[in-house]
Design an enzyme around this catalytic site. Sequence first.
Site, PDB file in Angstrom:
ATOM      1  N   CYS A 134       0.681  -1.197  -0.003  1.00  0.00           N
ATOM      2  CA  CYS A 134      -0.170   0.242  -0.074  1.00  0.00           C
ATOM      3  C   CYS A 134       0.832   1.233  -0.067  1.00  0.00           C
ATOM      4  O   CYS A 134       1.398   1.521   1.059  1.00  0.00           O
ATOM      5  CB  CYS A 134      -0.946  -0.050   1.295  1.00  0.00           C
ATOM      6  SG  CYS A 134      -1.919   1.492   1.410  1.00  0.00           S
ATOM      7  N   CYS A 137      -0.417   4.130   2.133  1.00  0.00           N
ATOM      8  CA  CYS A 137      -0.259   3.983   3.519  1.00  0.00           C
ATOM      9  C   CYS A 137       1.151   4.093   4.037  1.00  0.00           C
ATOM     10  O   CYS A 137       1.492   4.835   5.138  1.00  0.00           O
ATOM     11  CB  CYS A 137      -0.674   2.518   4.106  1.00  0.00           C
ATOM     12  SG  CYS A 137      -2.058   1.712   3.436  1.00  0.00           S
ATOM     13  N   ASP A 138       2.164   3.717   3.111  1.00  0.00           N
ATOM     14  CA  ASP A 138       3.600   3.770   3.580  1.00  0.00           C
ATOM     15  C   ASP A 138       4.621   4.559   2.878  1.00  0.00           C
ATOM     16  O   ASP A 138       5.632   4.413   3.160  1.00  0.00           O
ATOM     17  CB  ASP A 138       3.909   2.111   3.595  1.00  0.00           C
ATOM     18  CG  ASP A 138       3.095   1.115   4.447  1.00  0.00           C
ATOM     19  OD1 ASP A 138       2.916   1.540   5.417  1.00  0.00           O
ATOM     20  OD2 ASP A 138       2.923   0.029   4.096  1.00  0.00           O
TER      21      ASP A 138
END
Length: 312
Positions: A134, A137-138
């Site tokens: 992701c 997300c990261d």
Amino acid sequence: MSKIYDVIVLGAGPAGLAAGLYAGRSRLSVLIIEKGQDGGQIAITDEIENYPGQVEGDSGPSLIARMTEQAKHFGAERVSDLIKSVELEGDVKKLVGAKGEYLAKTVIVATGAFPKPIGCQNEGKFVGKGISFCATCDAAFFEDFEVYVVGGGDSAVEEAMYLTKFARKVTIIHRRDQLRAAKSIQEKAFKNEKIAFMWDTVVDSVEGEEMLEAMVVKNVKTGELTRIEADPDDGIFGLFGFIGYNPNSALFEGILDMDHGYIKTDDNMHTNIEGVYAAGDIRVKSLRQVVTAAADGAIAAMQAEHYLANKE
Ligand code: NAP
């Protein structure tokens, strides 16, 4: 005794939320059950540029937030639970979750799919410690680091472009010498100076003490193995996998007809069980997109409405 809903929708991605909206708007009592956050894959997609009417540059999560609000506006109830078993035969269907039991006259399965693992040795040890599925997300974690992206489809190339906003260099590792991604997406990536390509290559293994520090890649044409180490100043690098998805259908094995784990339906989303429908990425179909998922959800909800009307 538990309430018997007209419709239970399992999954709150675009298919499930569209089903909730259409069922609610048809004045059916509807419950949407989701185990995690709304949106499925769209919740982890930075930019959606091919959903009709989508505002340019607007993110997946904001599109989903609007869909969630719309379903709620039309009366869809919500519960957060992980369903562990189902009984789908008969007039009243039962879904048994970790928190409770849920009953409905019809069920729409919209459980979607989850990212495929990269498939290299030691992968499990480094998920969340350098390996991610992701970018949204990261990506921030890899600000000014080097990252590698595995895959050659739309997801891999789009997410690689997103990652260039954070990482100082992004290398796409693809198992062939041509990308699968749409030409318009490819063109943008080839123009992006921060993106490099490693063709005909797969990741063989990953290494590190705590965090991902090195990997061995393999040229699939020559068999040659190459060890890639993190820049000594960085000590770590990121590895993002975008090589497709596996269907979330284990719950329905032996109950609903499937093909390679995807649920078979007719054009009207009917499964092999009366009153049970499947919508979105979970079903056998040719194009898995937000627009087709939403359309499936709408069709499934209207079929549920017809089914219930004819039963009365
Ligand atoms: P995809 O189109 O199936 O592409 C998967 C990529 O991963 C392919 O390049 C494939 O290589 C590679 N791959 C598969 N298994 C592999 C393995 N074991 N090892 C190494 N590489 C492997 O998946 P996707 O990119 O996630 O897209 C899924 C669907 O969503 C598609 O229909 C796509 O069009 C759609 N999508 C659309 C958008 C958009 O339009 N904005 C964004 C994201 C996704 P090969 O090419 O050699 O098969």
